[in-house]
Design a protein around this motif. Structure first.
Motif, PDB file in Angstrom:
ATOM      1  N   MET A  39       0.830  -1.195   0.000  1.00  0.00           N
ATOM      2  CA  MET A  39       0.000   0.000   0.000  1.00  0.00           C
ATOM      3  C   MET A  39       0.865   1.245   0.000  1.00  0.00           C
ATOM      4  O   MET A  39       1.870   1.328   0.672  1.00  0.00           O
ATOM      5  N   VAL A  40       0.442   2.217  -0.803  1.00  0.00           N
ATOM      6  CA  VAL A  40       1.060   3.525  -0.786  1.00  0.00           C
ATOM      7  C   VAL A  40       0.082   4.466  -0.102  1.00  0.00           C
ATOM      8  O   VAL A  40      -1.046   4.599  -0.522  1.00  0.00           O
ATOM      9  N   SER A  41       0.500   5.108   0.953  1.00  0.00           N
ATOM     10  CA  SER A  41      -0.403   5.979   1.692  1.00  0.00           C
ATOM     11  C   SER A  41      -0.811   7.171   0.847  1.00  0.00           C
ATOM     12  O   SER A  41      -0.135   7.554  -0.096  1.00  0.00           O
ATOM     13  N   PHE A  42      -1.960   7.793   1.218  1.00  0.00           N
ATOM     14  CA  PHE A  42      -2.472   8.924   0.445  1.00  0.00           C
ATOM     15  C   PHE A  42      -1.444  10.026   0.388  1.00  0.00           C
ATOM     16  O   PHE A  42      -1.249  10.647  -0.618  1.00  0.00           O
TER      17      PHE A  42
ATOM     18  N   LEU B 200      14.031  -2.566  -4.953  1.00  0.00           N
ATOM     19  CA  LEU B 200      14.715  -1.346  -5.371  1.00  0.00           C
ATOM     20  C   LEU B 200      14.216  -0.141  -4.596  1.00  0.00           C
ATOM     21  O   LEU B 200      14.946   0.845  -4.437  1.00  0.00           O
ATOM     22  N   SER B 201      12.977  -0.186  -4.145  1.00  0.00           N
ATOM     23  CA  SER B 201      12.388   0.849  -3.298  1.00  0.00           C
ATOM     24  C   SER B 201      11.204   0.224  -2.578  1.00  0.00           C
ATOM     25  O   SER B 201      10.956  -0.984  -2.714  1.00  0.00           O
ATOM     26  N   ASP B 202      10.462   1.031  -1.816  1.00  0.00           N
ATOM     27  CA  ASP B 202       9.293   0.505  -1.124  1.00  0.00           C
ATOM     28  C   ASP B 202       8.241   0.010  -2.103  1.00  0.00           C
ATOM     29  O   ASP B 202       7.403  -0.826  -1.742  1.00  0.00           O
ATOM     30  N   ASN B 203       8.263   0.494  -3.330  1.00  0.00           N
ATOM     31  CA  ASN B 203       7.221   0.174  -4.293  1.00  0.00           C
ATOM     32  C   ASN B 203       7.717  -0.567  -5.527  1.00  0.00           C
ATOM     33  O   ASN B 203       6.897  -1.018  -6.328  1.00  0.00           O
ATOM     34  N   LEU B 204       9.026  -0.681  -5.695  1.00  0.00           N
ATOM     35  CA  LEU B 204       9.591  -1.242  -6.920  1.00  0.00           C
ATOM     36  C   LEU B 204      10.385  -2.510  -6.608  1.00  0.00           C
ATOM     37  O   LEU B 204      11.298  -2.487  -5.777  1.00  0.00           O
ATOM     38  N   GLN B 205      10.019  -3.612  -7.285  1.00  0.00           N
ATOM     39  CA  GLN B 205      10.643  -4.910  -7.058  1.00  0.00           C
ATOM     40  C   GLN B 205      11.195  -5.444  -8.370  1.00  0.00           C
ATOM     41  O   GLN B 205      10.526  -5.417  -9.408  1.00  0.00           O
ATOM     42  N   TYR B 206      12.431  -5.970  -8.327  1.00  0.00           N
ATOM     43  CA  TYR B 206      13.077  -6.556  -9.496  1.00  0.00           C
ATOM     44  C   TYR B 206      13.444  -8.000  -9.175  1.00  0.00           C
ATOM     45  O   TYR B 206      14.002  -8.288  -8.105  1.00  0.00           O
ATOM     46  N   ILE B 207      13.097  -8.907 -10.087  1.00  0.00           N
ATOM     47  CA  ILE B 207      13.421 -10.330  -9.915  1.00  0.00           C
ATOM     48  C   ILE B 207      14.217 -10.792 -11.114  1.00  0.00           C
ATOM     49  O   ILE B 207      13.823 -10.562 -12.271  1.00  0.00           O
ATOM     50  N   PHE B 208      15.349 -11.433 -10.847  1.00  0.00           N
ATOM     51  CA  PHE B 208      16.175 -12.040 -11.892  1.00  0.00           C
ATOM     52  C   PHE B 208      16.241 -13.533 -11.619  1.00  0.00           C
ATOM     53  O   PHE B 208      16.586 -13.953 -10.505  1.00  0.00           O
ATOM     54  N   GLN B 209      15.911 -14.343 -12.629  1.00  0.00           N
ATOM     55  CA  GLN B 209      15.933 -15.800 -12.472  1.00  0.00           C
ATOM     56  C   GLN B 209      16.654 -16.443 -13.633  1.00  0.00           C
ATOM     57  O   GLN B 209      16.427 -16.098 -14.795  1.00  0.00           O
ATOM     58  N   SER B 210      17.512 -17.398 -13.319  1.00  0.00           N
ATOM     59  CA  SER B 210      18.223 -18.170 -14.325  1.00  0.00           C
ATOM     60  C   SER B 210      18.034 -19.658 -14.044  1.00  0.00           C
ATOM     61  O   SER B 210      18.250 -20.112 -12.917  1.00  0.00           O
TER      62      SER B 210
ATOM     63  N   LEU C 105       8.295  -5.002 -11.139  1.00  0.00           N
ATOM     64  CA  LEU C 105       6.940  -4.816 -10.632  1.00  0.00           C
ATOM     65  C   LEU C 105       6.882  -3.540  -9.807  1.00  0.00           C
ATOM     66  O   LEU C 105       7.683  -3.347  -8.886  1.00  0.00           O
ATOM     67  N   TYR C 106       5.905  -2.694 -10.129  1.00  0.00           N
ATOM     68  CA  TYR C 106       5.763  -1.427  -9.421  1.00  0.00           C
ATOM     69  C   TYR C 106       4.374  -1.337  -8.798  1.00  0.00           C
ATOM     70  O   TYR C 106       3.361  -1.430  -9.496  1.00  0.00           O
ATOM     71  N   SER C 107       4.328  -1.159  -7.477  1.00  0.00           N
ATOM     72  CA  SER C 107       3.078  -1.032  -6.732  1.00  0.00           C
ATOM     73  C   SER C 107       2.691   0.430  -6.644  1.00  0.00           C
ATOM     74  O   SER C 107       3.386   1.230  -6.012  1.00  0.00           O
ATOM     75  N   ILE C 108       1.576   0.795  -7.274  1.00  0.00           N
ATOM     76  CA  ILE C 108       1.077   2.161  -7.185  1.00  0.00           C
ATOM     77  C   ILE C 108       0.367   2.373  -5.863  1.00  0.00           C
ATOM     78  O   ILE C 108       0.556   3.384  -5.188  1.00  0.00           O
ATOM     79  N   ASN C 109      -0.447   1.420  -5.464  1.00  0.00           N
ATOM     80  CA  ASN C 109      -1.067   1.400  -4.136  1.00  0.00           C
ATOM     81  C   ASN C 109      -1.488  -0.023  -3.830  1.00  0.00           C
ATOM     82  O   ASN C 109      -1.103  -0.960  -4.550  1.00  0.00           O
ATOM     83  N   ASP C 110      -2.268  -0.192  -2.790  1.00  0.00           N
ATOM     84  CA  ASP C 110      -2.648  -1.522  -2.350  1.00  0.00           C
ATOM     85  C   ASP C 110      -3.533  -2.226  -3.366  1.00  0.00           C
ATOM     86  O   ASP C 110      -3.710  -3.441  -3.294  1.00  0.00           O
TER      87      ASP C 110
END
Length: 455
Positions: free
Chosen positions: A31-34, A332-342, A366-371
């Protein structure tokens, strides 16, 4: 095997612009707060107008409400009897919720007593073009997964505990998660229902634990790879080539998990090969480790090696070899996730000839804009040998090649029990290499969307 320039450029682009092994949090969007606030005094009183700062405000003056209020805020509107703000996610389903907060999902069953939880979901989907994966029935609305489960999770905080889980699925994904490793209709392998529909019991296991050690005994999902069969635990509607063609879905046997520390867990066990029921289908080791390298980076390594299957009915006999998956999950941040798989798979048949030789790289951003809303991208390069017919001379069939896929999608929750996943996908092959697509072409665009209803 070398990555072509085209694949390298696409991989870099996806990594710039653009989960853990079990992916239980794939759709638990943060969740991203208001707006940010340092105020701890509670909710505003009705009629108040909270002051929202610029996004860059960091002086503690953001959205500081008056203290003592016990009602909720819908966007900019204070209310006490339901939401009247279009920005209210979950409005009309219960208490007034802050913008971007979908609340807790409802359950038809939930905890039925003695620590046993019963639930499930229904997944309906539509896509415009077939790929040689789960989504093989284009241009029709279909039930992919009608899923029911019952689980008693173990709790070892007070010592020894015992639990277990059973899963049942019906739909077009059913035959793909049956125990098809031995072609003799054992376990659930003959539970087909025509038109690509079928039933499956992909998990039936008991679990025992004491302290930091637990052991599963029975039929359970693999620990290999980031994508899984269960729809709610994946970000995308469609699947990667690597997941479908180079990774096991299920195992039967015993698997131990030991939590060495808060940052390290290890797995190890014995299984009857790949995708088997309760008949001998092989002898293989299954194991790996999950290691928190930093607060923001987790590395997961999982492997299986030995005799994968008997492949009954085939002249070449048993398949044996080695497979591993290496995954890095990076916040990468509270809202940005990076996954690398081999993934690497090397196996041979009873004659010593190559059965499968594959290598794949998957990247997710993957980027979470809000919940309730997130966007994401996936790029895959899949080098295959022994998987796809290249569509040319029979003498060169299944001789390997490079396949690529670029997917962009959205996860939207209009309510905590509903997930909508629209996506667009481009599949193509390098050079003159051909692979099995809907019309036998070497590239295609497709659109797909599914709806998941949790209960």
């Amino acid at each position: 095997m070398k990555l072509s320039k085209l694949a390298l450029i696409a991989a870099v682009a996806c990594g710039i612009n653009a989960h853990n092994l079990t992916t239980a949090s794939a759709n638990d969007i943060n969740m991203v707060s208001f707006c940010e606030t340092s105020c701890d005094c509670g909710e505003p009183v009705c009629g108040c107008e909270p002051v929202c700062c610029d996004p860059g405000c960091d002086d503690g003056s953001c959205c500081e409400p008056e203290c003592g209020c016990e009602v909720s805020i819908c966007g900019d509107t204070c209310c006490d009897d339901g939401c009247d703000s279009a920005g209210c996610c979950g409005g009309g389903f219960g208490d007034c919720l802050p913008m971007g907060d979908c609340g807790d999902p409802c359950s038809l069953f939930g905890d039925i007593g003695h620590g046993i939880t019963v639930g499930g979901w229904a997944q309906l989907g539509y896509h415009t073009a077939a790929v040689p994966l789960f989504n093989s029935r284009p241009d029709e609305l279909q039930l992919h997964q009608g899923w029911l489960y019952a689980e008693k999770a173990i709790d070892t905080s007070n010592g020894f505990d015992i639990g277990g889980r059973i899963d049942y699925v019906y739909g077009t994904d059913g035959p793909d998660t049956q125990a098809f490793g031995i072609d003799n209709d054992h376990w659930d392998n003959d539970w087909d229902n025509g038109n690509d529909y079928g039933h499956a019991l992909p998990q039936v296991y008991a679990e025992m634990g004491y302290g930091d050690l637990s052991v599963k005994l029975g039929h359970f999902y693999t620990i290999i790879g980031w994508e899984v069969v269960g729809a709610p635990d994946n970000f995308f509607y469609s699947h990667a080539y690597t997941m479908y063609n180079s990774e096991p879905f299920t195992h039967t046997g015993a698997l131990a998990t030991y939590n060495v520390s808060d940052d390290l867990s290890v797995w190890g066990g014995y299984t009857f090969g790949w995708d088997s029921g309760f008949e001998d289908n092989g002898d293989s080791f299954l194991g790996g480790a999950s290691l928190g390298l930093t607060d923001n980076i987790t590395m997961i390594y999982a492997t299986t090696f030995g005799r994968f299957n008997e492949n009954q009915g085939a002249a070449t006999g048993a398949e044996r070899g080695y497979m591993h998956s290496l995954c890095f999950d990076v916040a990468l941040s509270d809202n940005l996730q990076y996954i690398f798989q081999s993934d690497v798979l090397e196996s041979e048949d009873a004659t010593g000839a190559t059965a499968r030789s594959t290598f794949g790289i998957n990247q997710y951003l993957l980027y979470s804009i809000n919940d309730c809303l997130a966007i994401g991208g996936r790029f895959e390069w899949y080098n295959h040998d022994g998987i796809f017919d290249d569509g040319g001379d029979p003498a060169t069939a299944n001789n390997g090649g490079d396949v690529y896929s670029l997917t962009s999608g959205i996860n939207y929750k209009p309510h905590s029990n509903v997930i909508l996943r629209p996506e667009i996908r481009w599949d193509w092959a390098a050079g003159d290499e051909r692979f099995i697509l809907e019309d036998g072409d070497d590239d295609q665009f497709s659109f797909g969307m599914d709806s998941i209803f949790l209960f």
